[in-house]
Design a protein around this motif. Sequence first.
Motif, PDB file in Angstrom:
ATOM      1  N   PRO A   1       9.267   6.192   1.302  1.00 41.20           N
ATOM      2  CA  PRO A   1       8.254   7.141   1.805  1.00 41.20           C
ATOM      3  C   PRO A   1       7.320   7.694   0.729  1.00 41.20           C
ATOM      4  N   SER A   2       7.716   7.644  -0.549  1.00 38.69           N
ATOM      5  CA  SER A   2       6.837   8.155  -1.600  1.00 38.69           C
ATOM      6  C   SER A   2       5.631   7.237  -1.828  1.00 38.69           C
ATOM      7  N   LEU A   3       5.669   6.008  -1.285  1.00 41.96           N
ATOM      8  CA  LEU A   3       4.542   5.085  -1.427  1.00 41.96           C
ATOM      9  C   LEU A   3       3.431   5.365  -0.416  1.00 41.96           C
ATOM     10  N   ARG A   4       3.665   6.301   0.490  1.00 45.40           N
ATOM     11  CA  ARG A   4       2.672   6.595   1.529  1.00 45.40           C
ATOM     12  C   ARG A   4       1.341   7.048   0.931  1.00 45.40           C
ATOM     13  N   THR A   5       1.382   7.903  -0.074  1.00 43.00           N
ATOM     14  CA  THR A   5       0.149   8.454  -0.653  1.00 43.00           C
ATOM     15  C   THR A   5      -0.752   7.377  -1.250  1.00 43.00           C
ATOM     16  N   PRO A   6      -0.245   6.491  -2.129  1.00 45.19           N
ATOM     17  CA  PRO A   6      -1.156   5.461  -2.655  1.00 45.19           C
ATOM     18  C   PRO A   6      -1.632   4.475  -1.585  1.00 45.19           C
ATOM     19  N   LEU A   7      -0.778   4.166  -0.621  1.00 48.52           N
ATOM     20  CA  LEU A   7      -1.182   3.250   0.458  1.00 48.52           C
ATOM     21  C   LEU A   7      -2.260   3.896   1.333  1.00 48.52           C
ATOM     22  N   LYS A   8      -2.103   5.183   1.602  1.00 45.21           N
ATOM     23  CA  LYS A   8      -3.069   5.906   2.432  1.00 45.21           C
ATOM     24  C   LYS A   8      -4.411   6.020   1.720  1.00 45.21           C
ATOM     25  N   ARG A   9      -4.373   6.304   0.404  1.00 48.18           N
ATOM     26  CA  ARG A   9      -5.617   6.424  -0.371  1.00 48.18           C
ATOM     27  C   ARG A   9      -6.372   5.113  -0.425  1.00 48.18           C
ATOM     28  N   ALA A  10      -5.639   4.003  -0.456  1.00 47.78           N
ATOM     29  CA  ALA A  10      -6.268   2.678  -0.489  1.00 47.78           C
ATOM     30  C   ALA A  10      -6.735   2.235   0.892  1.00 47.78           C
TER      31      ALA A  10
ATOM     32  N   PRO B   1      -1.255  -4.463  -0.598  1.00 47.34           N
ATOM     33  CA  PRO B   1      -0.260  -3.383  -0.593  1.00 47.34           C
ATOM     34  C   PRO B   1       0.697  -3.458  -1.781  1.00 47.34           C
ATOM     35  N   MET B   2       1.080  -4.675  -2.171  1.00 47.93           N
ATOM     36  CA  MET B   2       1.974  -4.839  -3.319  1.00 47.93           C
ATOM     37  C   MET B   2       1.262  -4.469  -4.624  1.00 47.93           C
ATOM     38  N   ASP B   3      -0.042  -4.792  -4.731  1.00 45.63           N
ATOM     39  CA  ASP B   3      -0.819  -4.452  -5.930  1.00 45.63           C
ATOM     40  C   ASP B   3      -0.947  -2.942  -6.081  1.00 45.63           C
ATOM     41  N   VAL B   4      -1.237  -2.265  -4.974  1.00 44.81           N
ATOM     42  CA  VAL B   4      -1.456  -0.811  -5.009  1.00 44.81           C
ATOM     43  C   VAL B   4      -0.166  -0.084  -5.396  1.00 44.81           C
ATOM     44  N   THR B   5       0.973  -0.545  -4.873  1.00 48.58           N
ATOM     45  CA  THR B   5       2.239   0.150  -5.109  1.00 48.58           C
ATOM     46  C   THR B   5       3.008  -0.394  -6.303  1.00 48.58           C
ATOM     47  N   GLY B   6       2.595  -1.546  -6.834  1.00 48.86           N
ATOM     48  CA  GLY B   6       3.285  -2.133  -7.973  1.00 48.86           C
ATOM     49  C   GLY B   6       4.673  -2.647  -7.634  1.00 48.86           C
ATOM     50  N   THR B   7       4.828  -3.219  -6.454  1.00 47.04           N
ATOM     51  CA  THR B   7       6.136  -3.695  -5.995  1.00 47.04           C
ATOM     52  C   THR B   7       6.218  -5.219  -5.914  1.00 47.04           C
ATOM     53  N   HIS B   8       5.426  -5.933  -6.717  1.00 48.92           N
ATOM     54  CA  HIS B   8       5.490  -7.403  -6.720  1.00 48.92           C
ATOM     55  C   HIS B   8       6.868  -7.855  -7.180  1.00 48.92           C
ATOM     56  N   GLY B   9       7.446  -8.792  -6.463  1.00 47.31           N
ATOM     57  CA  GLY B   9       8.728  -9.361  -6.847  1.00 47.31           C
ATOM     58  C   GLY B   9       9.939  -8.556  -6.417  1.00 47.31           C
TER      59      GLY B   9
END
Length: 134
Positions: free
Chosen positions: A96-105, A55-63
Amino acid sequence: MVQQSQQHYYYAIGKRKTSVAQVRLYTDSGANQVNGKPLEEFFPWDSWQQLIDQPMDVTGTHGQFRIVAKIRGGGVVSQAGALRHGIARALQVADPSLRTPLKRAGLLTRDAREKERKKYGLARARKAKQWTKR
């Protein structure tokens, strides 16, 4: 009088088979913990850690977040899957804007496959004794 600092976090529950993961994403940085242990100690294999980091890789939220989770039930792979599901759901709550990439993955979908129960007269859930005509 001493004031305690209010730590802000995002909460979600992830599930897989019989495992349940209660996940909190704190907005500060620090070491990730699972059941009071460091993440790398609780899940020592790289494949488990990669599964959890998806999930962190898909959204780019590492760290950006510190993960604190309580996991119970199931086996190690099931627990890793439950943690991944919980992190994805908590990220969705955080932004909530991260829903689309998380859903696609496919990270927001709960993997509902569970072990089928054993039936009477059978060796396992479906395995029967070999039938002979004579």
